[in-house]
Write a protein that holds these residues in place. Sequence first.
Motif, PDB file in Angstrom:
ATOM      1  N   LEU A 389       0.863  -1.182   0.000  1.00 36.27           N
ATOM      2  CA  LEU A 389       0.000   0.000   0.000  1.00 36.27           C
ATOM      3  C   LEU A 389       0.896   1.228   0.000  1.00 36.27           C
ATOM      4  CD1 LEU A 389      -2.742   1.484   0.341  1.00 36.27           C
ATOM      5  CD2 LEU A 389      -2.421   1.260   2.828  1.00 36.27           C
ATOM      6  N   ILE A 390       0.718   2.084  -1.001  1.00 33.14           N
ATOM      7  CA  ILE A 390       1.445   3.348  -1.080  1.00 33.14           C
ATOM      8  C   ILE A 390       0.465   4.477  -0.787  1.00 33.14           C
ATOM      9  CG2 ILE A 390       2.653   4.950  -2.607  1.00 33.14           C
ATOM     10  CD1 ILE A 390       3.801   2.564  -4.071  1.00 33.14           C
ATOM     11  N   LEU A 391       0.813   5.310   0.193  1.00 25.48           N
ATOM     12  CA  LEU A 391      -0.041   6.430   0.585  1.00 25.48           C
ATOM     13  C   LEU A 391       0.704   7.737   0.344  1.00 25.48           C
ATOM     14  CD1 LEU A 391      -1.446   4.937   3.912  1.00 25.48           C
ATOM     15  CD2 LEU A 391      -2.589   5.076   1.691  1.00 25.48           C
ATOM     16  N   GLU A 392       0.037   8.642  -0.355  1.00 27.30           N
ATOM     17  CA  GLU A 392       0.619   9.939  -0.695  1.00 27.30           C
ATOM     18  C   GLU A 392      -0.058  11.028   0.134  1.00 27.30           C
ATOM     19  OE1 GLU A 392      -0.191  10.261  -4.839  1.00 27.30           O
ATOM     20  OE2 GLU A 392       1.268   8.742  -5.439  1.00 27.30           O
ATOM     21  N   ASP A 393       0.734  11.840   0.781  1.00 27.58           N
ATOM     22  CA  ASP A 393       0.227  12.935   1.617  1.00 27.58           C
ATOM     23  C   ASP A 393      -0.142  14.124   0.720  1.00 27.58           C
ATOM     24  OD1 ASP A 393      -0.397  14.600   3.705  1.00 27.58           O
ATOM     25  OD2 ASP A 393       1.683  14.938   4.326  1.00 27.58           O
ATOM     26  N   GLN A 414      -1.452  -1.058  -4.294  1.00 26.58           N
ATOM     27  CA  GLN A 414      -2.583  -0.137  -4.234  1.00 26.58           C
ATOM     28  C   GLN A 414      -2.042   1.224  -3.814  1.00 26.58           C
ATOM     29  OE1 GLN A 414      -6.136  -1.255  -1.993  1.00 26.58           O
ATOM     30  NE2 GLN A 414      -6.418   0.869  -1.315  1.00 26.58           N
ATOM     31  N   THR A 415      -2.427   2.269  -4.549  1.00 31.35           N
ATOM     32  CA  THR A 415      -1.982   3.626  -4.245  1.00 31.35           C
ATOM     33  C   THR A 415      -3.191   4.480  -3.898  1.00 31.35           C
ATOM     34  OG1 THR A 415      -0.111   3.425  -5.768  1.00 31.35           O
ATOM     35  CG2 THR A 415      -0.750   5.649  -5.106  1.00 31.35           C
ATOM     36  N   SER A 416      -3.101   5.219  -2.795  1.00 30.53           N
ATOM     37  CA  SER A 416      -4.206   6.056  -2.349  1.00 30.53           C
ATOM     38  C   SER A 416      -3.660   7.337  -1.733  1.00 30.53           C
ATOM     39  CB  SER A 416      -5.061   5.333  -1.297  1.00 30.53           C
ATOM     40  OG  SER A 416      -5.603   4.139  -1.796  1.00 30.53           O
ATOM     41  N   ALA A 417      -4.528   8.333  -1.614  1.00 26.19           N
ATOM     42  CA  ALA A 417      -4.190   9.525  -0.850  1.00 26.19           C
ATOM     43  C   ALA A 417      -4.235   9.171   0.630  1.00 26.19           C
ATOM     44  CB  ALA A 417      -5.165  10.649  -1.154  1.00 26.19           C
ATOM     45  N   LEU A 418      -3.301   9.709   1.386  1.00 22.55           N
ATOM     46  CA  LEU A 418      -3.227   9.406   2.811  1.00 22.55           C
ATOM     47  C   LEU A 418      -4.535   9.733   3.524  1.00 22.55           C
ATOM     48  CD1 LEU A 418      -1.562   8.610   5.330  1.00 22.55           C
ATOM     49  CD2 LEU A 418      -0.736  10.979   5.417  1.00 22.55           C
ATOM     50  N   ASN A 419      -5.159  10.844   3.147  1.00 21.97           N
ATOM     51  CA  ASN A 419      -6.384  11.251   3.844  1.00 21.97           C
ATOM     52  C   ASN A 419      -7.644  10.578   3.302  1.00 21.97           C
ATOM     53  OD1 ASN A 419      -6.587  12.577   1.429  1.00 21.97           O
ATOM     54  ND2 ASN A 419      -6.863  14.629   2.284  1.00 21.97           N
ATOM     55  N   ASN A 420      -7.515   9.719   2.273  1.00 21.53           N
ATOM     56  CA  ASN A 420      -8.660   8.963   1.753  1.00 21.53           C
ATOM     57  C   ASN A 420      -8.712   7.610   2.467  1.00 21.53           C
ATOM     58  OD1 ASN A 420     -10.813   7.998   0.274  1.00 21.53           O
ATOM     59  ND2 ASN A 420      -9.591   7.557  -1.558  1.00 21.53           N
ATOM     60  N   VAL A 421      -8.979   7.647   3.762  1.00 20.53           N
ATOM     61  CA  VAL A 421      -8.884   6.428   4.569  1.00 20.53           C
ATOM     62  C   VAL A 421      -9.921   5.389   4.163  1.00 20.53           C
ATOM     63  CG1 VAL A 421      -7.830   7.586   6.536  1.00 20.53           C
ATOM     64  CG2 VAL A 421     -10.312   7.454   6.379  1.00 20.53           C
TER      65      VAL A 421
END
Length: 479
Positions: A389-393, A414-421
């Motif tokens: 899981l890659i999370l971007e701030d 899986q890549t997501s925005a950090l704040n898109n929990v």
Amino acid sequence: MSTLQWTPRAQAAYDKLMPEARGRAMTVVRTALRRRITGVKWYQGKKTLQGVRENVYELRYTHSCRLLVQSVNEEMVIVDIGDHDVTTRYANLAPAKRAKLLAQRSSAPLGFIDDHPLFDEFDEFDEFDEFDEFDESAFASEEAVTGWAEFLSEDQAALAELISCAVLDVEPGERPVVAYVRGGAGTGKTALLLSIALRLHDAGINSEFVCSQAVAKYLRSHTHVKMKRIQRGVVSNGGAVLVDDPSAPNDVAAAIRQAGAARARAVIVGFDPLQWPLKSLDAHLAAMPKPDIDEVLYECYRQSAALARKASAVVTRVHERSSFRVDPVRIEAERRMLAELSGQYLTGLQYTRPGGRFKIRNAMWDDVVEEAGRLRQRPDLWHDLPALLILEDRAHGVELVPEFKQIRQGIKTQTSALNNVASYRGLDFQAVWIFISRDFYERVQRGATGLKGAEWQSLLNLHIPLTRARDDTVLFLHG
């Protein structure tokens, strides 16, 4: 014509099986039954179980788990189910005990004979013809992918039995029974709720399983359960509602009201209060409807112990150094409340898996390449489900360039925005990389009071990404 039966011992073991293990066990038995009917070899391994005079055979449904099946004239009887030691345990039973269990046999569920309506069919196993000794490598990759235990723990199994019996005891017209299953991240709440849903289905009770789309997709991939069959969006009269990881206490109250209006039998809710980033959380918790059953799970099956301790330290730092409040007295009261909740749902958990790794690195190309190479070399790297899981701030300007995809080539991600929990809440991964603004990270370290609602929520939400990894979490500091 072969018939299929099982003993009380086998039934008790089956009740403890995790959802995916149930599906695999049923598929192996169906395959064996069909082969026996056509007159070809239907068992795996040796002809009979060593140390047992009866005709008892092994059927392995994962790398390490077996069903034991006895051939009695035209009947196939499932006599036991368990881990790799089940053969020894069964052989060590006194012959009179085995005979008594056999005499108590009854018809096995139809799911062992015909396709189960809630499961996608697993591939039938064809190792019977090719190997006199069972080829365990056929299951090795599949079991590594799931990451789930094969059996409910003793506490989980007892709780599943307690809740299932309470649901079945509800008489028509009575108010729904309400059960809360509380526990920190990775304590098996989702697996327990899904197991209860399967039990209720087999007992003739319709269930509505409420969870996020991300979790539903994850469960379908992990367990082969046809989630759409238990996610119709309608609470049925006499059915049960199971709510997995609701996003707020209000969702729990709404589910209970809806169940009452629909004359449902039960509402069963699994939740972790630390994943509710709310102001005055204690007041929200106190206002929740009172349950009939209220149990807490303390064993964590997801995170490795060393990783969990490091992740917990970051969350604790947020609780101890930051607040949306300004008044020192109210700040102190809030911190005591958060410390109490953390002790129950985070720092007080018991971990079943040792080891783990938590690393802080600069978001430099060479650092990321090194981490990717390290992950890619794992012999147990998942391939059917996202291992990483890659999370971007993104809220603080951190977003990876397209060229970055080359680095993680060969790693399902899986890549997501950090704040898109919502996109990753309730899921687990082998590794999590969090690309975070250095300024944001330093604010976590320093702490601050009088925070605005969005700022306070973003800090509390760090609990969720920090508890997603099974073995490896890396914070990459940007800027």
